[in-house]
Design a protein around this motif. Structure first.
Motif, PDB file in Angstrom:
ATOM      1  N   ASP A   1      62.319  18.236  52.148  1.00 52.58           N
ATOM      2  CA  ASP A   1      60.705  17.428  51.345  1.00 52.58           C
ATOM      3  C   ASP A   1      61.562  16.959  51.966  1.00 52.58           C
ATOM      4  O   ASP A   1      62.681  16.283  52.024  1.00 52.58           O
ATOM      5  CB  ASP A   1      60.514  17.411  50.022  1.00 52.58           C
ATOM      6  CG  ASP A   1      59.425  18.412  49.635  1.00 52.58           C
ATOM      7  OD1 ASP A   1      58.766  18.738  50.650  1.00 52.58           O
ATOM      8  OD2 ASP A   1      59.381  18.605  48.971  1.00 52.58           O
TER       9      ASP A   1
ATOM     10  N   ARG B   1      60.169  12.165  51.786  1.00 52.67           N
ATOM     11  CA  ARG B   1      59.213  11.367  51.758  1.00 52.67           C
ATOM     12  C   ARG B   1      58.356  10.606  52.678  1.00 52.67           C
ATOM     13  O   ARG B   1      57.598   9.887  53.003  1.00 52.67           O
ATOM     14  CB  ARG B   1      59.796  10.501  50.607  1.00 52.67           C
ATOM     15  CG  ARG B   1      61.071   8.960  51.248  1.00 52.67           C
ATOM     16  CD  ARG B   1      61.128   8.528  50.073  1.00 52.67           C
ATOM     17  NE  ARG B   1      62.332   8.125  50.465  1.00 52.67           N
ATOM     18  CZ  ARG B   1      62.845   6.970  49.042  1.00 52.67           C
ATOM     19  NH1 ARG B   1      62.916   6.424  48.451  1.00 52.67           N
ATOM     20  NH2 ARG B   1      63.864   5.751  49.954  1.00 52.67           N
ATOM     21  N   GLU B   2      59.307  10.369  53.640  1.00 54.44           N
ATOM     22  CA  GLU B   2      59.308   9.627  55.698  1.00 54.44           C
ATOM     23  C   GLU B   2      57.790  10.516  56.427  1.00 54.44           C
ATOM     24  O   GLU B   2      56.848   9.975  56.641  1.00 54.44           O
ATOM     25  CB  GLU B   2      59.952   8.869  55.952  1.00 54.44           C
ATOM     26  CG  GLU B   2      61.002   8.115  55.673  1.00 54.44           C
ATOM     27  CD  GLU B   2      60.493   6.274  55.255  1.00 54.44           C
ATOM     28  OE1 GLU B   2      59.459   6.923  56.208  1.00 54.44           O
ATOM     29  OE2 GLU B   2      60.880   5.899  55.204  1.00 54.44           O
TER      30      GLU B   2
ATOM     31  N   LYS C   1      54.208  12.953  55.995  1.00 53.80           N
ATOM     32  CA  LYS C   1      53.478  13.690  54.523  1.00 53.80           C
ATOM     33  C   LYS C   1      52.628  14.346  55.394  1.00 53.80           C
ATOM     34  O   LYS C   1      52.224  14.780  56.806  1.00 53.80           O
ATOM     35  CB  LYS C   1      52.078  12.310  54.397  1.00 53.80           C
ATOM     36  CG  LYS C   1      53.311  11.315  54.106  1.00 53.80           C
ATOM     37  CD  LYS C   1      54.385  11.346  52.476  1.00 53.80           C
ATOM     38  CE  LYS C   1      54.313  10.231  52.302  1.00 53.80           C
ATOM     39  NZ  LYS C   1      55.568  10.413  50.855  1.00 53.80           N
TER      40      LYS C   1
ATOM     41  N   VAL D   1      49.741  16.497  55.492  1.00 55.87           N
ATOM     42  CA  VAL D   1      48.343  16.464  55.152  1.00 55.87           C
ATOM     43  C   VAL D   1      47.406  17.351  55.948  1.00 55.87           C
ATOM     44  O   VAL D   1      47.536  17.244  57.646  1.00 55.87           O
ATOM     45  CB  VAL D   1      47.909  15.121  55.753  1.00 55.87           C
ATOM     46  CG1 VAL D   1      46.305  14.411  55.318  1.00 55.87           C
ATOM     47  CG2 VAL D   1      48.763  14.142  54.988  1.00 55.87           C
TER      48      VAL D   1
END
Length: 276
Positions: A38, A40-41, A43, A45
């Motif tokens: 993971d 966080r920059e 995503k 989707v």
């Protein structure tokens, strides 16, 4: 994730499709780690990775990952921004290369043609700031010599005897010398020198014709005539000066990928394909 599995990225709204193996080329990069951890920059989707970065500059990032080469347009000026993007993705071999802007920027190249017309002979000397260009041009020019009977400068007929190719004089890596025309030998015999310039390949004996073809060849090769001047009025020496922006040779990155993206990387210029 399989190396052959396709990955879709949306970078600043620009969509890219590639293989996982391409993103894994530098294991310590954020693009490689994105696939297994993971961040966080990034995503995820609807099966696509989204990152809020510059999509236009990312196309150069992808080209680098696919080829280990960086090729930029002649008018490219965003070196610092692209370097910042490379550092964001932790592609340090690319970031280090972009710090060396002098390797990537086009350079001004100067070429000078000196032409002297004396009686039945014409003399040429070509100087160039780039030895590679002079070498390439020398490979395009061939001088042929042969005996002529009763012929002169303006004769359109070649000797029936086979013409012998002569090597060009090369005083240095940056210049060359050659001549054409006829020179009286004995009786009605003349020594004739013809000049052929690829891809035209005609054998020209008239110095003015050779000069015109040579200048036309340089203009077609991207040079621009910037000045003409008379060097010596007594010896009838004329000088034609040209310039062009020389594109840099391709840059190849050879990286020790077993050390990851922070490992050693060697930068070298790839060979420039010689013009035909």
């Amino acid at each position: 994730m399989s190396d052959r599995e396709m990955v879709v990225l949306s970078v600043g709204g620009v969509r890219f499709v590639t293989l996982a193996s391409t993103l894994l080329r530098f294991p310590e990069s954020r693009l490689a780690q994105m696939l297994s951890s993971d961040d966080r920059e990034f995503k995820l989707v609807n099966g696509e990775f989204f990152v809020d970065r510059d999509g236009t500059l990312f196309s150069y990032i992808m080209d680098f990952l696919r080829t280990l080469q960086i090729s930029l347009p002649t008018d490219f000026s965003d070196y610092q921004r692209l370097q910042r993007e490379a550092e964001f993705y932790r592609l340090y071999p690319l970031a280090n290369l972009l710090k060396q802007e002098h390797l990537l920027k086009p350079r001004l190249e100067i070429l000078e043609v000196r032409f002297s017309l004396q009686d039945m002979q014409a003399f040429f000397r070509i100087f160039g700031s780039c030895s590679t260009t002079v070498e390439t041009l020398a490979e395009q020019i061939t001088v042929f010599s042969g005996q002529q009977s009763g012929q002169n400068w303006n004769s359109p007929f070649l000797s029936q005897k086979p013409l012998v190719p002569l090597p060009l004089e090369r005083p240095s890596h940056h210049d060359m010398v050659f001549q054409c025309g006829t020179d009286y030998s004995a009786g009605d015999q003349f020594v004739a020198r013809y000049v052929s310039i690829k891809p035209d390949n005609r054998k020209l004996i008239n110095g003015t014709n050779v000069l015109g073809l040579l200048l036309d060849t340089l203009l077609k090769d991207g040079f621009r005539l910037i000045s003409t001047r008379t060097v010596s009025s007594e010896e009838k020496v004329e000088c034609y000066s040209f310039e062009r922006m020389q594109k840099p040779a391709g840059i190849t990155i050879v990286a020790n990928q077993t050390l990851g993206s922070s490992g050693a990387a060697q930068v070298k210029r790839s060979q420039v394909q010689k013009r035909k």
